[in-house]
Scaffold this motif. Structure first.
Motif, short mmCIF file in Angstrom:
data_model
loop_
_atom_site.label_atom_id
_atom_site.label_comp_id
_atom_site.label_asym_id
_atom_site.label_seq_id
_atom_site.Cartn_x
_atom_site.Cartn_y
_atom_site.Cartn_z
N MET A 7 -2.79 1.94 -14.26
CA MET A 7 -1.58 1.50 -13.57
C MET A 7 -1.50 -0.01 -13.55
SD MET A 7 0.24 3.19 -10.63
CE MET A 7 1.92 2.92 -10.99
N GLY A 8 -0.44 -0.59 -13.97
CA GLY A 8 -0.29 -2.04 -13.98
C GLY A 8 -0.31 -2.56 -12.57
N ALA A 9 -1.34 -3.27 -12.22
CA ALA A 9 -1.48 -3.67 -10.83
C ALA A 9 -0.85 -5.03 -10.57
CB ALA A 9 -2.95 -3.71 -10.46
N ARG A 10 -0.27 -5.61 -11.60
CA ARG A 10 0.28 -6.94 -11.43
C ARG A 10 1.78 -6.87 -11.18
NH1 ARG A 10 -2.09 -11.40 -13.96
NH2 ARG A 10 -4.29 -11.06 -14.11
N GLY A 11 2.23 -7.93 -10.54
CA GLY A 11 3.67 -8.20 -10.54
C GLY A 11 4.48 -7.31 -9.64
N ASP A 12 5.72 -7.15 -10.05
CA ASP A 12 6.73 -6.57 -9.20
C ASP A 12 6.37 -5.17 -8.72
OD1 ASP A 12 9.35 -6.41 -8.07
OD2 ASP A 12 9.70 -4.90 -9.62
N SER A 13 6.54 -4.98 -7.46
CA SER A 13 6.43 -3.68 -6.79
C SER A 13 5.13 -2.94 -7.06
CB SER A 13 7.62 -2.78 -7.12
OG SER A 13 7.60 -2.45 -8.47
N ALA A 14 4.09 -3.63 -7.49
CA ALA A 14 2.80 -2.97 -7.63
C ALA A 14 1.89 -3.42 -6.50
CB ALA A 14 2.16 -3.33 -8.98
N PRO A 15 1.54 -2.50 -5.61
CA PRO A 15 0.65 -2.90 -4.53
C PRO A 15 -0.78 -3.06 -5.02
CG PRO A 15 1.33 -0.62 -4.28
CD PRO A 15 1.92 -1.11 -5.54
N ARG A 16 -1.68 -3.42 -4.12
CA ARG A 16 -3.07 -3.66 -4.53
C ARG A 16 -3.67 -2.42 -5.17
NH1 ARG A 16 -5.45 -7.40 0.17
NH2 ARG A 16 -3.56 -8.56 0.50
N TYR A 59 -4.44 -11.18 -5.86
CA TYR A 59 -4.14 -11.05 -4.43
C TYR A 59 -2.84 -11.74 -4.11
CZ TYR A 59 -8.76 -9.19 -4.30
OH TYR A 59 -9.85 -8.40 -4.55
N VAL A 60 -2.62 -12.88 -4.76
CA VAL A 60 -1.36 -13.61 -4.52
C VAL A 60 -0.19 -12.79 -5.04
CG1 VAL A 60 -0.05 -15.68 -5.06
CG2 VAL A 60 -2.49 -15.85 -4.55
N SER A 61 -0.29 -12.33 -6.29
CA SER A 61 0.85 -11.62 -6.86
C SER A 61 1.10 -10.30 -6.14
CB SER A 61 0.66 -11.39 -8.36
OG SER A 61 -0.46 -10.57 -8.59
N SER A 62 0.04 -9.62 -5.69
CA SER A 62 0.25 -8.38 -4.94
C SER A 62 0.90 -8.66 -3.60
CB SER A 62 -1.05 -7.64 -4.68
OG SER A 62 -1.88 -7.70 -5.79
N SER A 63 0.44 -9.72 -2.94
CA SER A 63 1.04 -10.06 -1.65
C SER A 63 2.52 -10.36 -1.82
CB SER A 63 0.36 -11.28 -1.04
OG SER A 63 -1.02 -11.11 -1.03
N ILE A 64 2.84 -11.07 -2.91
CA ILE A 64 4.25 -11.41 -3.16
C ILE A 64 5.07 -10.13 -3.30
CG2 ILE A 64 5.82 -12.41 -4.85
CD1 ILE A 64 3.70 -14.61 -5.30
N SER A 65 4.54 -9.15 -4.07
CA SER A 65 5.36 -7.94 -4.25
C SER A 65 5.38 -7.09 -2.99
CB SER A 65 4.92 -7.10 -5.43
OG SER A 65 3.73 -7.52 -5.96
N PHE A 113 5.36 -8.24 0.03
CA PHE A 113 6.32 -8.90 0.90
C PHE A 113 7.75 -8.57 0.46
CE2 PHE A 113 8.98 -12.52 2.21
CZ PHE A 113 8.74 -12.47 3.58
N ARG A 114 7.95 -8.55 -0.85
CA ARG A 114 9.28 -8.22 -1.35
C ARG A 114 9.73 -6.83 -0.89
NH1 ARG A 114 11.39 -6.49 -7.32
NH2 ARG A 114 13.57 -6.64 -6.75
N GLN A 115 8.80 -5.86 -1.03
CA GLN A 115 9.14 -4.49 -0.64
C GLN A 115 9.38 -4.38 0.85
OE1 GLN A 115 9.96 -2.50 -2.86
NE2 GLN A 115 9.13 -3.61 -4.59
N LEU A 116 8.58 -5.10 1.64
CA LEU A 116 8.77 -5.06 3.09
C LEU A 116 10.13 -5.66 3.46
CD1 LEU A 116 5.23 -6.05 4.36
CD2 LEU A 116 6.38 -3.86 4.70
N ASN A 117 10.48 -6.73 2.77
CA ASN A 117 11.76 -7.37 3.03
C ASN A 117 12.91 -6.41 2.72
OD1 ASN A 117 13.32 -9.86 3.61
ND2 ASN A 117 13.99 -9.59 1.49
N ARG A 118 12.79 -5.72 1.58
CA ARG A 118 13.83 -4.75 1.21
C ARG A 118 13.90 -3.62 2.23
NH1 ARG A 118 13.11 -2.85 -4.84
NH2 ARG A 118 14.61 -1.34 -4.07
#
Lengths: 225, 256
Positions: free
Chosen positions: B1-10, B186-192, B194-199
């Motif tokens: 599973m691509g763990a990086r970037g958009d909408s992929a949690p840790r 960790y940074v990129s996962s946190s970013i995504s 946060f994005r999902q929580l915001n949505r």
């Protein structure tokens, strides 16, 4: 009217746009060039399309007027919306389409009860959400006549929270009047969505189970108000 | 599973979720009435995962989202959503190219330039007011455009409704985002996250109302997801409805 109440985002955007006329002009040129690529074919609307379109245009105006008049208490506004919607939607056809083939499994008495319960169910589901839709405009962007006579009016929401959302209304003519029989939001049809939900209930517990579940929901919906 | 970037949690969270979902699916006797829906042969497993997701949402995600909603005013949350949408445009641009849609691609590019500069890094959306409208082309749609069928409905742990095609699309789109390559996971996962929580925070009322209103929330979500995705692949029009669609339509609107 809208400008007075629009929350900061949109108005800020507009101001930003005004500050940079050059960018705006450049963008306009770009758009003009591109629209040359994708010029939509223009054709005259059929008589049916014009009739159905008028119904939607009028209904949208009435609904938006009610939504924006905050001087009237919420409860009264919900009541006005109900009156508008009941007049423009063919809830009988709609509830029948939702049941599809299962319609025949209902006795005359059950049918009557079901149409009544479904109407209340729809009212409860949507009535409580009206506070969120006051900042939008609705543009009619197209009309389409279906092979068997229904007309689809395509609209797009401008402004507010659902900016850019596409909403199609399907209308059917009965007794020389056009009435809405389905609302399709971004490809999600109300009729189809309820049909899927009701199908398994009817096939497992028959008409009575569906009626029971609807009554249950309606009773719960009333107590929440 | 691509763990990086958009909408992929840790990744560890995903692994945990997978195990939990497997357990839940195993023990819950998902009660399925009547005929199984042809688009959902994995309904039993899906209902298990769905139940797990609903639990996670009710106990963890929704409370956090409500906290965010309390702290951040809606206009701020919408600006954040716009920022994220803008940051996704390069991905949409790539997919528009892959679908041979030059006009869409150019419009996306112009939107990106306008909103990143005048729109202050994408927090505002002046492009829409210039008549440049948002598009949404992802790799799931690209595969659909190339004729790949979606496959059965599939509920992913924590990520929600999907299909095998859209899952591949999600992974591909995550991989084609550029910024995660330059920051730690960790940074990129946190970013995504946060994005999902915001949505999620922007949709609190809608989801609560829908949950409350639906007679079968699982079916309501499935129907909405499948139709929404099909509509996106068909570019939100039915003008070129082929004969299969016509038959569907007759089925939907004429019942006698």
């Amino acid at each position: 009217m809208r400008r007075t109440r629009t929350i900061s985002i949109t108005s800020t955007d507009r101001r930003t746009g005004g500050v940079l006329p050059l960018a705006r002009r450049a963008a306009a040129v770009l758009v003009a060039v591109m629209s040359g690529f994708a010029a939509p074919s223009v054709r005259a609307a059929t008589e049916s399309e014009a009739g159905a379109r008028a119904v939607i245009a009028e209904t949208v105006d009435q609904v938006l007027a009610v939504l924006r008049d905050k001087s009237i208490p919420t409860e009264d506004r919900i009541h006005s919306l109900e009156q508008i919607v009941y007049g423009r939607f063919d809830l009988y056809v709609m509830s029948r389409l939702v049941l599809a083939r299962n319609w025949k499994r209902f006795s005359e008495e059950q049918k009557k009860q079901y149409v009544e319960e479904f109407k209340r169910y729809l009212t409860n589901s949507y009535g409580s959400r009206i506070e969120r839709y006051d900042q939008q405009e609705v543009n009619i962007i197209g009309t389409r006549e279906e092979p068997r006579g229904d007309v689809v009016i395509q609209t797009k929401i401008v402004g507010g929270e659902f900016e850019g959302a596409l909403v199609d209304y399907r209308l059917r003519k009965q007794d020389s009047e056009w009435r809405v029989i389905d609302v399709v939001i971004e490809g999600i049809s109300m009729v189809s969505n309820y049909r899927d939900q009701f199908k398994s209930i009817v096939s497992s517990g028959g008409p009575e189970l569906l009626l029971e579940k609807l009554r249950e929901k309606n009773a719960a919906g009333m107590s929440i108000e | 599973m691509g763990a990086r970037g958009d909408s992929a949690p840790r990744p560890r969270l995903v692994a945990l979720a997978l195990i939990a979902a497997a357990l839940t699916a195993g023990v819950s006797c998902a009660h399925i009435d009547g005929d199984p829906d042809p688009s959902d042969p994995w309904e039993r497993m899906n209902r298990g995962t769905f139940r797990f997701n609903e639990g996670a949402d009710r106990w963890v995600i929704e409370p956090i989202a409500k906290g965010m909603d309390f702290v951040l005013p809606d206009p701020v949350e919408r600006a954040i959503r716009k920022f994220y949408e803008n940051s996704m445009i390069p991905v949409h641009f790539l997919n528009a190219i892959l679908q041979f849609k030059p006009v869409t691609a150019i419009e996306d590019l112009a939107r990106f330039v306008v909103n990143t500069t005048i729109g202050v890094a994408g927090f505002f959306d002046p492009a829409t007011h210039f008549g440049l409208e948002a598009h949404h082309e992802d790799f799931g749609q690209t595969l659909g455009y190339w004729g790949v069928p979606p496959g059965p409905y599939l509920v992913l742990p924590l990520l929600g409704p999907s299909s095998p095609r859209d899952t591949v699309g999600l992974v591909a789109d995550s991989a084609s985002l550029v910024y995660p390559w330059f920051v730690t996971i960790y940074v990129s996962s946190s970013i995504s996250v946060f994005r999902q929580l915001n949505r999620r925070s922007l949709a609190i009322d809608e989801i609560a109302a829908e949950r409350q209103a639906a007679l079968d929330y699982y079916v309501a979500v499935r129907n909405a997801y499948l139709n929404y995705r099909e509509n996106l692949v068909n570019d939100r029009t039915v003008d070129e409805a082929d004969e299969a669609d016509e038959a569907d339509e007759d089925d939907l609107y004429y019942i006698d």
